[in-house]
Design a protein around this motif. Sequence first.
Motif, PDB file in Angstrom:
ATOM      1  N   CYS A  91      38.181  27.974  19.538  1.00 26.34           N
ATOM      2  CA  CYS A  91      36.782  28.277  19.812  1.00 26.34           C
ATOM      3  C   CYS A  91      36.445  28.010  21.283  1.00 26.34           C
ATOM      4  CB  CYS A  91      35.926  27.407  18.889  1.00 26.34           C
ATOM      5  SG  CYS A  91      34.177  27.714  18.975  1.00 26.34           S
ATOM      6  N   PRO A  92      36.106  29.027  22.088  1.00 25.85           N
ATOM      7  CA  PRO A  92      35.785  28.796  23.493  1.00 25.85           C
ATOM      8  C   PRO A  92      34.489  28.012  23.640  1.00 25.85           C
ATOM      9  CG  PRO A  92      35.256  31.048  22.883  1.00 25.85           C
ATOM     10  CD  PRO A  92      35.976  30.446  21.706  1.00 25.85           C
ATOM     11  N   GLY A  93      34.414  27.231  24.690  1.00 31.38           N
ATOM     12  CA  GLY A  93      33.214  26.443  24.929  1.00 31.38           C
ATOM     13  C   GLY A  93      33.324  25.010  24.458  1.00 31.38           C
ATOM     14  N   MET A  94      34.454  24.621  23.852  1.00 31.88           N
ATOM     15  CA  MET A  94      34.594  23.250  23.365  1.00 31.88           C
ATOM     16  C   MET A  94      34.646  22.238  24.503  1.00 31.88           C
ATOM     17  SD  MET A  94      36.927  23.255  19.926  1.00 31.88           S
ATOM     18  CE  MET A  94      38.414  23.884  20.702  1.00 31.88           C
ATOM     19  N   ARG A  95      34.963  22.697  25.716  1.00 33.60           N
ATOM     20  CA  ARG A  95      34.964  21.774  26.854  1.00 33.60           C
ATOM     21  C   ARG A  95      33.571  21.208  27.112  1.00 33.60           C
ATOM     22  NH1 ARG A  95      34.552  26.831  28.611  1.00 33.60           N
ATOM     23  NH2 ARG A  95      33.149  27.335  30.336  1.00 33.60           N
ATOM     24  N   LEU A  96      32.559  21.919  26.616  1.00 39.63           N
ATOM     25  CA  LEU A  96      31.174  21.469  26.785  1.00 39.63           C
ATOM     26  C   LEU A  96      30.742  20.525  25.661  1.00 39.63           C
ATOM     27  CD1 LEU A  96      29.641  24.949  27.712  1.00 39.63           C
ATOM     28  CD2 LEU A  96      30.489  23.184  29.268  1.00 39.63           C
ATOM     29  N   GLY A  97      31.592  20.343  24.679  1.00 38.93           N
ATOM     30  CA  GLY A  97      31.237  19.548  23.512  1.00 38.93           C
ATOM     31  C   GLY A  97      30.899  18.097  23.792  1.00 38.93           C
ATOM     32  N   PRO A  98      31.718  17.353  24.565  1.00 42.11           N
ATOM     33  CA  PRO A  98      31.410  15.938  24.775  1.00 42.11           C
ATOM     34  C   PRO A  98      30.020  15.690  25.354  1.00 42.11           C
ATOM     35  CG  PRO A  98      33.666  16.387  25.425  1.00 42.11           C
ATOM     36  CD  PRO A  98      33.038  17.720  25.122  1.00 42.11           C
ATOM     37  N   ASP A  99      29.622  16.475  26.349  1.00 43.43           N
ATOM     38  CA  ASP A  99      28.284  16.289  26.927  1.00 43.43           C
ATOM     39  C   ASP A  99      27.196  16.596  25.904  1.00 43.43           C
ATOM     40  OD1 ASP A  99      29.129  15.414  29.364  1.00 43.43           O
ATOM     41  OD2 ASP A  99      28.831  17.313  30.418  1.00 43.43           O
ATOM     42  N   ALA A 100      27.401  17.663  25.114  1.00 46.28           N
ATOM     43  CA  ALA A 100      26.402  18.030  24.114  1.00 46.28           C
ATOM     44  C   ALA A 100      26.261  16.935  23.049  1.00 46.28           C
ATOM     45  CB  ALA A 100      26.781  19.359  23.460  1.00 46.28           C
ATOM     46  N   VAL A 101      27.375  16.345  22.638  1.00 38.98           N
ATOM     47  CA  VAL A 101      27.330  15.280  21.631  1.00 38.98           C
ATOM     48  C   VAL A 101      26.632  14.049  22.188  1.00 38.98           C
ATOM     49  CG1 VAL A 101      28.732  13.728  20.222  1.00 38.98           C
ATOM     50  CG2 VAL A 101      29.379  16.127  20.438  1.00 38.98           C
ATOM     51  N   ARG A 102      26.907  13.725  23.440  1.00 35.37           N
ATOM     52  CA  ARG A 102      26.227  12.579  24.054  1.00 35.37           C
ATOM     53  C   ARG A 102      24.727  12.822  24.141  1.00 35.37           C
ATOM     54  NH1 ARG A 102      30.993  12.479  27.745  1.00 35.37           N
ATOM     55  NH2 ARG A 102      32.125  10.510  27.421  1.00 35.37           N
ATOM     56  N   GLU A 103      24.348  14.022  24.551  1.00 35.39           N
ATOM     57  CA  GLU A 103      22.917  14.341  24.645  1.00 35.39           C
ATOM     58  C   GLU A 103      22.246  14.226  23.283  1.00 35.39           C
ATOM     59  OE1 GLU A 103      21.083  14.913  27.215  1.00 35.39           O
ATOM     60  OE2 GLU A 103      22.419  15.458  28.862  1.00 35.39           O
ATOM     61  N   ALA A 104      22.900  14.756  22.244  1.00 31.73           N
ATOM     62  CA  ALA A 104      22.326  14.696  20.896  1.00 31.73           C
ATOM     63  C   ALA A 104      22.227  13.265  20.399  1.00 31.73           C
ATOM     64  CB  ALA A 104      23.174  15.530  19.938  1.00 31.73           C
ATOM     65  N   SER A 105      23.172  12.415  20.803  1.00 32.96           N
ATOM     66  CA  SER A 105      23.189  11.037  20.299  1.00 32.96           C
ATOM     67  C   SER A 105      22.044  10.198  20.842  1.00 32.96           C
ATOM     68  CB  SER A 105      24.520  10.370  20.650  1.00 32.96           C
ATOM     69  OG  SER A 105      24.580  10.009  22.019  1.00 32.96           O
ATOM     70  N   ALA A 106      21.386  10.675  21.911  1.00 31.97           N
ATOM     71  CA  ALA A 106      20.266   9.926  22.463  1.00 31.97           C
ATOM     72  C   ALA A 106      19.133   9.782  21.453  1.00 31.97           C
ATOM     73  CB  ALA A 106      19.754  10.600  23.732  1.00 31.97           C
ATOM     74  N   LEU A 107      19.055  10.730  20.513  1.00 33.20           N
ATOM     75  CA  LEU A 107      18.010  10.689  19.489  1.00 33.20           C
ATOM     76  C   LEU A 107      18.566  10.324  18.121  1.00 33.20           C
ATOM     77  CD1 LEU A 107      16.058  13.931  20.483  1.00 33.20           C
ATOM     78  CD2 LEU A 107      15.534  11.566  21.119  1.00 33.20           C
ATOM     79  N   ALA A 108      19.852   9.984  18.069  1.00 35.28           N
ATOM     80  CA  ALA A 108      20.482   9.685  16.782  1.00 35.28           C
ATOM     81  C   ALA A 108      20.080   8.304  16.293  1.00 35.28           C
ATOM     82  CB  ALA A 108      22.002   9.779  16.899  1.00 35.28           C
ATOM     83  N   HIS A 109      20.136   8.155  14.977  1.00 30.82           N
ATOM     84  CA  HIS A 109      19.899   6.859  14.355  1.00 30.82           C
ATOM     85  C   HIS A 109      21.063   5.936  14.672  1.00 30.82           C
ATOM     86  CE1 HIS A 109      18.973   3.881  11.284  1.00 30.82           C
ATOM     87  NE2 HIS A 109      20.185   4.040  10.779  1.00 30.82           N
ATOM     88  N   VAL A 110      20.773   4.755  15.244  1.00 29.68           N
ATOM     89  CA  VAL A 110      21.843   3.804  15.543  1.00 29.68           C
ATOM     90  C   VAL A 110      22.367   3.242  14.238  1.00 29.68           C
ATOM     91  CG1 VAL A 110      22.455   1.660  16.699  1.00 29.68           C
ATOM     92  CG2 VAL A 110      20.843   3.232  17.780  1.00 29.68           C
ATOM     93  N   PRO A 111      23.626   3.455  13.917  1.00 28.41           N
ATOM     94  CA  PRO A 111      24.150   3.039  12.615  1.00 28.41           C
ATOM     95  C   PRO A 111      24.086   1.532  12.426  1.00 28.41           C
ATOM     96  CG  PRO A 111      25.939   3.679  14.086  1.00 28.41           C
ATOM     97  CD  PRO A 111      24.669   4.069  14.754  1.00 28.41           C
TER      98      PRO A 111
END
Length: 296
Positions: free
Chosen positions: A44-64
Amino acid sequence: MERIASPARSRARPPTFLRLPFERDPTARDLVVLGLPYDESGRCPGMRLGPDAVREASALAHVPGADCGPGTFDLVDCVDGGDIDLTPCGSGTVPEVLYTRLSRLLAGNAAVLLLGGGRSLTVAALRAVAERHGPVAFLRLAADPVGPHPQEDFLCRAIEERLVDPSAVVRIGLRGASGRAQGGVMLDVGRFGRLGVRGAAEVVRHRIGRRPVYVSVAVDVADPAFAPGAGTRVPGGLTSREVLGLLRCVGDLCPVGFEVMGVSPPQDLSGITAALASEIGGELIHQYARAQRIPM
């Protein structure tokens, strides 16, 4: 006119996973989060952008663990070590670059959580982990087809190199299963549906026991309704609740490394794939904290 810096350039530090402290060269940490910005060939092309996107999303994630006793980060010392530069240049191939970096990092820290990567990099990560722990158990959640297929060469290779104990392999979420397994247990989506989350978790506990285990989660294990940016368009995968529920058994094991891969932001403008990956990563850290409280 004075030029105004963009928000991304004006940050005091790069975004980190779950707002963890950033440390470029961590040492003596319980767990280090690392990004692997990498587009695997043919995937799947674009996976190189995944780590930044996951970090950005985690800013609003529930802290486990924040709502059930001591918080996760009260129990384990975690930092975000940023991204690994996977540009080979003159330093070798991409897997060699990753292995060298992880080998050095695991010499001074207990465990890693990798964001991004791909099948070809999993073997490199396993080499570094097995160098410290010996052959490890392997728990993989993914929609990989089963059998003598090129996509599964990474696991065959890991077993041949004695990085993974073939008797302690559990693969869950498989679709299009055919052929024979290379050791361990396979739970395709049909068998998982019959067992349910609780039954599948019991299979994992029984098969892996207290062996050191490396946990690999590809977000394509989830149905496209929950992870449209994972590259898999075949319906019938697990729900996000099932994925997170199953991962709660990891705290009963002896985890020594994790990876969450397969997020391609260009294929999911809604961001829900990155959000699911961030919840998976947070759950894995929480289960790692749980595991540290279990007597060895």
